[in-house]
Design a protein around this motif. Structure first.
Motif, PDB file in Angstrom:
ATOM      1  N   THR A 130     -30.907 -13.591   9.384  1.00 51.02           N
ATOM      2  CA  THR A 130     -29.849 -12.568   9.367  1.00 51.02           C
ATOM      3  C   THR A 130     -30.277 -11.267  10.048  1.00 51.02           C
ATOM      4  O   THR A 130     -29.507 -10.320  10.067  1.00 51.02           O
ATOM      5  N   PHE A 131     -31.483 -11.232  10.600  1.00 52.62           N
ATOM      6  CA  PHE A 131     -32.016  -9.973  11.125  1.00 52.62           C
ATOM      7  C   PHE A 131     -31.635  -9.723  12.576  1.00 52.62           C
ATOM      8  O   PHE A 131     -31.897  -8.649  13.117  1.00 52.62           O
ATOM      9  N   CYS A 132     -31.049 -10.715  13.246  1.00 53.76           N
ATOM     10  CA  CYS A 132     -30.617 -10.542  14.622  1.00 53.76           C
ATOM     11  C   CYS A 132     -29.495 -11.540  14.890  1.00 53.76           C
ATOM     12  O   CYS A 132     -29.268 -12.445  14.083  1.00 53.76           O
ATOM     13  N   PRO A 133     -28.789 -11.386  15.995  1.00 57.07           N
ATOM     14  CA  PRO A 133     -27.749 -12.375  16.295  1.00 57.07           C
ATOM     15  C   PRO A 133     -28.333 -13.777  16.459  1.00 57.07           C
ATOM     16  O   PRO A 133     -29.430 -13.944  16.980  1.00 57.07           O
ATOM     17  N   VAL A 134     -27.616 -14.776  15.967  1.00 60.51           N
ATOM     18  CA  VAL A 134     -27.958 -16.175  16.207  1.00 60.51           C
ATOM     19  C   VAL A 134     -26.752 -16.816  16.889  1.00 60.51           C
ATOM     20  O   VAL A 134     -25.664 -16.868  16.319  1.00 60.51           O
ATOM     21  N   ASP A 135     -26.955 -17.269  18.083  1.00 62.70           N
ATOM     22  CA  ASP A 135     -25.892 -17.853  18.897  1.00 62.70           C
ATOM     23  C   ASP A 135     -25.931 -19.377  18.741  1.00 62.70           C
ATOM     24  O   ASP A 135     -26.902 -20.022  19.156  1.00 62.70           O
ATOM     25  N   ILE A 136     -24.909 -19.938  18.115  1.00 64.19           N
ATOM     26  CA  ILE A 136     -24.783 -21.394  18.067  1.00 64.19           C
ATOM     27  C   ILE A 136     -24.155 -21.806  19.396  1.00 64.19           C
ATOM     28  O   ILE A 136     -22.950 -21.652  19.603  1.00 64.19           O
ATOM     29  N   ILE A 137     -24.989 -22.292  20.287  1.00 56.73           N
ATOM     30  CA  ILE A 137     -24.599 -22.350  21.695  1.00 56.73           C
ATOM     31  C   ILE A 137     -23.527 -23.382  22.002  1.00 56.73           C
ATOM     32  O   ILE A 137     -22.909 -23.324  23.074  1.00 56.73           O
ATOM     33  N   ASP A 138     -23.276 -24.332  21.094  1.00 57.84           N
ATOM     34  CA  ASP A 138     -22.187 -25.289  21.340  1.00 57.84           C
ATOM     35  C   ASP A 138     -20.962 -24.995  20.484  1.00 57.84           C
ATOM     36  O   ASP A 138     -20.085 -25.858  20.339  1.00 57.84           O
ATOM     37  N   ALA A 139     -20.869 -23.780  19.962  1.00 59.88           N
ATOM     38  CA  ALA A 139     -19.706 -23.400  19.156  1.00 59.88           C
ATOM     39  C   ALA A 139     -18.414 -23.473  19.972  1.00 59.88           C
ATOM     40  O   ALA A 139     -17.332 -23.680  19.410  1.00 59.88           O
TER      41      ALA A 139
END
Length: 325
Positions: A130-139
């Motif tokens: 939760t400390f930085c953005p996490v991009d779920i790249i196949d969203a």
């Protein structure tokens, strides 16, 4: 054939045919006072026995000269409450040192807590990412990356957002793997960046063979996928393997992963994907307590990952291991 639960996925991997593999440490690696070297070395692998944020950052600084622009950090964030995933505080301090960086992940092909974007985001919260953005790249779907001169695949469907990044930092928890034998930098990108609904099924052989394949064929499919990513990023990709809590199982096994039976070794980093995975394998095979992990690697034909990458021209199996301690 595409529908499979996480439990069935792990169970299926557990019945992979056992097979012996003769192993030579890096084709003539010489051990000397903690330093490993090979005649005619073409790659540098930096090593520390200290697994902490300061040394992780120190190694990254040795290899990061070409990293620029929008930076993706490929990390296995794990199943809920997984006990072997990389420490969040260490990763947080590392990520904070890389400007314009984002952790990336992709959904999985089997059922469970990371099979959809919504459930995956809940798992990220559970595990403290939760400390930085996490991009779920196949969203938002996938995009084809070409495989030039691969063994089997002509293209692999990667998470569409992967194409939005200029550089890729591959931060890997090096450990065993139920199907691959071991999970290093190749596994982290080859499976980890492929989209859950399409790409992972291609890499696992489901699309071309109608089943989840095992053994050397699976290793070659992973090499194809990894080559597509390495070719895409060119010089703007680096690899860090953290050899900590090396269970025979991947972090995708979550709380059911076997307890590690060998001691932590350290961190390896390189601009060469083959050299960094080869160095980690060499260090595992040199460790006196690595019997369980070696058996997992050999029973799955995992060493084929290394020879497959070599045949595809993805790097060098000869390297200098440069210690920074």
């Amino acid at each position: 054939m595409a529908d499979i639960s996480r439990r069935d996925f792990v169970k299926m991997a557990g019945v992979a045919a056992a097979g012996a593999a003769l192993y030579n440490l890096g084709g003539g690696i010489i051990m000397d006072s903690g330093k490993v070297s090979a005649a005619g070395a073409k790659a540098k692998v930096y090593f520390t026995k200290n697994i902490d944020a300061a040394h992780l950052i120190q190694l990254y600084q040795k290899i990061s000269g070409e990293i620029s622009g929008r930076v993706a950090i490929k990390l296995h964030t794990g199943e809920p409450h997984g006990s072997n995933i990389l420490p969040r505080d260490m990763v947080q301090k590392f990520q904070a040192q890389i400007p314009n960086s984002t952790i990336i992940e992709a959904n999985v092909a089997y059922g469970g807590a990371r099979s959809t974007t919504d459930r995956h985001r809940q798992t990220l919260q559970t595990n403290g990412w939760t400390f930085c953005p996490v991009d779920i790249i196949d969203a938002e779907g996938d995009v084809d990356f070409p495989v030039n001169g691969g063994f089997h695949l002509k293209k692999v469907a990667m998470g569409a957002h992967l194409a939005n990044y200029d550089s890729l930092v591959v931060l890997t928890h090096f450990k065993g793997h139920a199907m691959g034998g071991f999970g290093g930098s190749l596994k982290n990108i080859a499976i980890g960046c492929a989209s859950g609904k399409e790409g992972k099924l291609q890499v696992h052989g489901v699309r071309d063979y109608g089943k989840w394949v095992l053994g050397e064929l699976f290793m070659e499919l992973m090499a194809d996928s990894g080559k597509a990513i390495c070719d895409h990023f060119g010089r703007k990709i680096v690899f860090i393997n953290v050899m900590r809590r090396m269970s025979v199982d991947c972090d995708c096994a979550g709380t059911s992963a076997a307890e590690p039976t060998m001691a932590d070794i350290g961190i390896c980093a390189s601009t060469d994907i083959l050299a960094v995975d080869q160095a980690c394998i060499d260090l595992v095979y040199a460790a006196p307590d690595s019997k369980d992990l070696r058996e997992r690697i050999e029973s799955r034909k995992g060493l084929r990952q290394l020879s497959a990458m070599q045949e595809l021209g993805m790097g060098s199996r000869q390297y200098d291991l440069v210690t920074v301690d």
